[in-house]
Motif scaffolding. Structure first.
Motif, PDB file in Angstrom:
ATOM      1  N   ILE A  34       0.873  -1.125   0.064  1.00 27.97           N
ATOM      2  CA  ILE A  34       0.259  -0.178   0.192  1.00 27.97           C
ATOM      3  C   ILE A  34       1.110   1.159   0.161  1.00 27.97           C
ATOM      4  N   MET A  35       0.876   2.069  -1.050  1.00 23.30           N
ATOM      5  CA  MET A  35       1.513   3.391  -1.253  1.00 23.30           C
ATOM      6  C   MET A  35       0.778   4.347  -0.226  1.00 23.30           C
ATOM      7  N   PHE A  36       1.747   4.776   0.893  1.00 16.85           N
ATOM      8  CA  PHE A  36       1.175   5.716   1.653  1.00 16.85           C
ATOM      9  C   PHE A  36       1.488   7.040   1.358  1.00 16.85           C
ATOM     10  N   GLU A  37       2.729   7.539   1.052  1.00 16.00           N
ATOM     11  CA  GLU A  37       3.255   8.698   0.571  1.00 16.00           C
ATOM     12  C   GLU A  37       4.559   8.516  -0.198  1.00 16.00           C
ATOM     13  N   ASP A  38       4.524   9.934  -0.836  1.00 17.45           N
ATOM     14  CA  ASP A  38       5.917  10.089  -1.696  1.00 17.45           C
ATOM     15  C   ASP A  38       6.126  11.563  -1.214  1.00 17.45           C
ATOM     16  N   PHE A  39       7.608  11.797  -1.102  1.00 21.51           N
ATOM     17  CA  PHE A  39       8.205  13.096  -0.426  1.00 21.51           C
ATOM     18  C   PHE A  39       9.268  13.155  -0.711  1.00 21.51           C
ATOM     19  N   GLY A  40       9.725  14.409  -1.078  1.00 15.38           N
ATOM     20  CA  GLY A  40      11.078  14.751  -1.593  1.00 15.38           C
ATOM     21  C   GLY A  40      11.682  15.510  -0.453  1.00 15.38           C
ATOM     22  N   PHE A  41      12.613  14.814   0.168  1.00 18.08           N
ATOM     23  CA  PHE A  41      13.456  15.179   1.413  1.00 18.08           C
ATOM     24  C   PHE A  41      14.670  15.875   1.384  1.00 18.08           C
ATOM     25  N   SER A  42      14.943  16.990   1.849  1.00 20.96           N
ATOM     26  CA  SER A  42      16.164  17.768   2.018  1.00 20.96           C
ATOM     27  C   SER A  42      16.942  16.890   3.250  1.00 20.96           C
ATOM     28  N   LYS A  43      18.169  17.233   3.062  1.00 19.64           N
ATOM     29  CA  LYS A  43      19.000  16.963   4.229  1.00 19.64           C
ATOM     30  C   LYS A  43      18.421  17.345   5.419  1.00 19.64           C
ATOM     31  N   GLY A  44      18.364  16.360   6.472  1.00 17.96           N
ATOM     32  CA  GLY A  44      17.630  16.465   7.927  1.00 17.96           C
ATOM     33  C   GLY A  44      16.347  16.493   7.548  1.00 17.96           C
ATOM     34  N   GLY A  45      15.417  15.629   6.902  1.00 17.49           N
ATOM     35  CA  GLY A  45      14.184  15.450   6.780  1.00 17.49           C
ATOM     36  C   GLY A  45      14.139  14.272   7.793  1.00 17.49           C
ATOM     37  N   TYR A  46      12.733  13.864   8.154  1.00 18.01           N
ATOM     38  CA  TYR A  46      12.380  12.723   9.086  1.00 18.01           C
ATOM     39  C   TYR A  46      11.219  12.076   8.587  1.00 18.01           C
ATOM     40  N   ILE A  47      10.992  10.658   8.815  1.00 17.30           N
ATOM     41  CA  ILE A  47       9.666   9.953   8.834  1.00 17.30           C
ATOM     42  C   ILE A  47       9.377   9.663  10.009  1.00 17.30           C
ATOM     43  N   SER A  48       8.181   9.899  10.394  1.00 16.33           N
ATOM     44  CA  SER A  48       7.591   9.585  11.818  1.00 16.33           C
ATOM     45  C   SER A  48       6.468   8.924  11.884  1.00 16.33           C
ATOM     46  N   ILE A  49       6.371   7.621  12.332  1.00 16.42           N
ATOM     47  CA  ILE A  49       5.048   6.889  12.347  1.00 16.42           C
ATOM     48  C   ILE A  49       4.705   6.396  13.664  1.00 16.42           C
ATOM     49  N   SER A 123      20.054  11.287   2.983  1.00 18.30           N
ATOM     50  CA  SER A 123      20.299  11.546   1.654  1.00 18.30           C
ATOM     51  C   SER A 123      19.224  12.342   0.972  1.00 18.30           C
ATOM     52  N   PRO A 124      19.329  13.327   0.499  1.00 17.31           N
ATOM     53  CA  PRO A 124      18.039  14.163  -0.095  1.00 17.31           C
ATOM     54  C   PRO A 124      17.682  13.517  -1.352  1.00 17.31           C
ATOM     55  N   ASP A 125      16.583  12.865  -1.204  1.00 21.93           N
ATOM     56  CA  ASP A 125      16.137  12.265  -2.669  1.00 21.93           C
ATOM     57  C   ASP A 125      14.453  12.483  -2.424  1.00 21.93           C
ATOM     58  N   LEU A 126      13.787  11.881  -3.581  1.00 21.27           N
ATOM     59  CA  LEU A 126      12.439  11.442  -3.526  1.00 21.27           C
ATOM     60  C   LEU A 126      12.258   9.997  -2.908  1.00 21.27           C
ATOM     61  N   TYR A 127      11.659  10.029  -1.795  1.00 24.58           N
ATOM     62  CA  TYR A 127      11.079   8.719  -0.953  1.00 24.58           C
ATOM     63  C   TYR A 127       9.592   8.300  -1.356  1.00 24.58           C
ATOM     64  N   TYR A 128       9.413   6.949  -1.141  1.00 24.14           N
ATOM     65  CA  TYR A 128       8.328   6.277  -1.065  1.00 24.14           C
ATOM     66  C   TYR A 128       8.076   5.666   0.372  1.00 24.14           C
ATOM     67  N   VAL A 129       7.000   5.806   0.805  1.00 27.78           N
ATOM     68  CA  VAL A 129       6.532   5.232   2.243  1.00 27.78           C
ATOM     69  C   VAL A 129       5.445   4.368   2.100  1.00 27.78           C
ATOM     70  N   PHE A 130       5.600   3.147   2.154  1.00 31.19           N
ATOM     71  CA  PHE A 130       4.649   2.344   1.983  1.00 31.19           C
ATOM     72  C   PHE A 130       4.594   0.955   2.900  1.00 31.19           C
ATOM     73  N   PHE A 131       3.361   0.242   2.983  1.00 36.49           N
ATOM     74  CA  PHE A 131       3.237  -0.742   3.748  1.00 36.49           C
ATOM     75  C   PHE A 131       3.466  -1.886   3.158  1.00 36.49           C
ATOM     76  N   LEU A 132       4.136  -3.069   3.367  1.00 39.71           N
ATOM     77  CA  LEU A 132       4.347  -4.290   2.874  1.00 39.71           C
ATOM     78  C   LEU A 132       3.696  -5.395   3.913  1.00 39.71           C
ATOM     79  N   ASN A 133       3.089  -6.355   3.207  1.00 41.22           N
ATOM     80  CA  ASN A 133       2.547  -7.704   3.860  1.00 41.22           C
ATOM     81  C   ASN A 133       2.920  -8.719   3.309  1.00 41.22           C
ATOM     82  N   CYS A 134       3.876  -9.495   3.373  1.00 45.24           N
ATOM     83  CA  CYS A 134       4.511 -10.581   2.427  1.00 45.24           C
ATOM     84  C   CYS A 134       3.942 -12.004   3.420  1.00 45.24           C
TER      85      CYS A 134
END
Length: 434
Positions: A34-49, A123-134
């Motif tokens: 399930i794709m939750f988010e796509d976000f372009g991070f700069s240096k010093g960004g965070y993902i909080s869940i 590392s600044p880049d476009l990141y995808y945040v997603f849920f995996l169920n294998c």
């Protein structure tokens, strides 16, 4: 075809609002990814869940391997792996670039049903945040709070991805420009009151709604930037977007049909075109609102996205039809003796709007979409500005061409034709009855 659909899924958020705080309830979800988010991070960004009320259920007789389930993130080079997971229903754990945020083996103690995790992005880049169920034959229910943000120079959270969104300063400027455009249009209508038709009132309403839409969108972005939530401005923005898109189609279909300028009553074929274009635009707006309101957790989310783009492009193509039909009618009319000059100017008028609409369809709808597929995410803001520039150019050309003005060629020529007919009739010899 699969690549196109994946591109649609991954770039759908470009012109919208990335980075707002997401509060989602996942209920008995068994999809692999399930794709939750796509976000372009700069240096010093965070993902909080933050996960709570986590509950796993399985129909398999084997124990559930909770390490095969969790939230992950990946930079743009992982696009191929995500494409494979989305369409082949495959597990991409262990693939290059795929990194865990939190896996459910951290909840192996069943007394623990919630967890909080924050990870830095170095590392600044476009990141995808997603849920995996294998885990086979396993579904998951949970409450998810997800934040993706950068830190501004003052160290405060910034929930807007600058690589995707034009800055609010530019957005407010565009809103102000459309409002000035509206004032100039009102002045033109007031100055040329005898030549104002009903179509000009519709055009006035379109400019007003467009200005308000841009303003509400920028207000939404400002609130999202600093607080992570739009505080109700997104509802206003979606409502105005719905009205503006309907008005745009109605105005250009009526304009292309010559309504209130050449034909005060639309023929049946034009009424059908108008009804179908409005119906198609309503379908587009419903898809847009559903995707914005319910997000990727909606069932068959990819089909909603594909339907949105397909119907939106078809609707844009459909509004060109009345103009081409009017041009054909004018060409037929030009064969009538005495009307060559009038129809020549009218053809020039409607050919201008035809070219204008063709440019809108192929440049703003198709060209911008292709550009976003191949353009680096760092320059996606260019596509947003270019999109607004093309749309603004269409408005300016169409409104200038159909402005209420006594110097409009077809008005002057119709008057001259009427005068010539009167002169012709008066010069005819009168028969004398003896």
């Amino acid at each position: 075809m699969e690549v196109i659909v994946v591109c649609l899924l991954l770039i759908f958020h470009i012109p919208l609002m990335n980075g707002e705080i997401q509060h989602l309830d996942v209920l008995s979800e068994s999809r692999n990814v399930i794709m939750f988010e796509d976000f372009g991070f700069s240096k010093g960004g965070y993902i909080s869940i933050s996960l709570s009320s986590v509950f796993m259920s399985s129909t398999s007789t084997n124990p559930v391997n909770s390490s095969l389930m969790g939230f992950f993130y990946a930079p743009s080079p992982a696009f191929d792996a995500l494409e494979d997971a989305l369409f082949n229903n495959s597990c991409i754990l262990g693939k290059p670039f795929i990194s865990p945020i939190v896996t459910f083996n951290e909840l192996s103690n069943f007394s623990i049903t919630s967890i909080n995790k924050t990870i830095p992005i170095t590392s600044p880049d476009l990141y995808y945040v997603f849920f995996l169920n294998c885990a086979p034959q396993t579904s998951i229910s949970m409450q998810v709070n997800l934040e993706t943000y950068n830190l501004n120079p003052k160290g405060k959270k910034d929930f807007i991805d600058e690589h995707f969104i034009v800055s609010p300063a530019i957005g407010f400027s565009l809103s102000a420009l459309y409002f000035i455009f509206l004032l100039l249009w009102i002045y033109a209508c007031y100055k040329n009151r005898p030549f104002v038709h009903r179509i000009h009132i519709f055009m006035m309403a379109l400019l007003l709604v467009k200005s308000l839409e841009l303003f509400s969108r920028d207000e939404t972005q400002c609130f999202v930037r600093f607080t992570g939530t739009p505080h109700g401005w997104d509802i206003i923005w979606l409502a105005l977007t719905f009205i503006r898109t309907l008005l745009f189609d109605i105005v250009f279909v009526l304009m292309g049909s010559g309504w209130s300028l050449l034909t005060p009553c639309l023929p049946d074929i034009q009424k059908l075109v108008l009804a179908l274009s409005v119906l198609m635009q309503i379908v587009v707006d419903i898809c847009f609102i559903v995707m914005q309101g319910m997000g990727p957790l909606i069932e068959n989310y990819s089909y909603w996205v594909v339907t949105f783009y397909a119907v939106d492009f078809s609707c844009s193509m459909w509004i060109v039809f009345p103009v081409s039909h009017t041009i054909d009618n004018l060409r037929e009319s030009s064969k009538t003796e005495g009307k060559e000059a009038i129809t020549s100017f009218q053809l020039t008028l409607f050919c201008s709007i035809y070219i204008c609409l063709q440019a809108y369809v192929y440049m703003e709808k198709l060209g911008i979409f292709i550009l976003r597929i191949f353009l680096s995410y760092k320059f996606w803001w260019v596509s947003v500005i270019l999109e607004q520039a093309i749309e603004g150019g269409v408005y300016m050309l169409a409104f200038y061409t159909f402005r209420p003005n006594e110097k409009n060629d077809y008005f002057v020529l119709e008057e001259r034709q009427g005068e010539e007919e009167l002169v012709t009739v008066s010069s005819m010899p009168t028969s004398v009855v003896v």
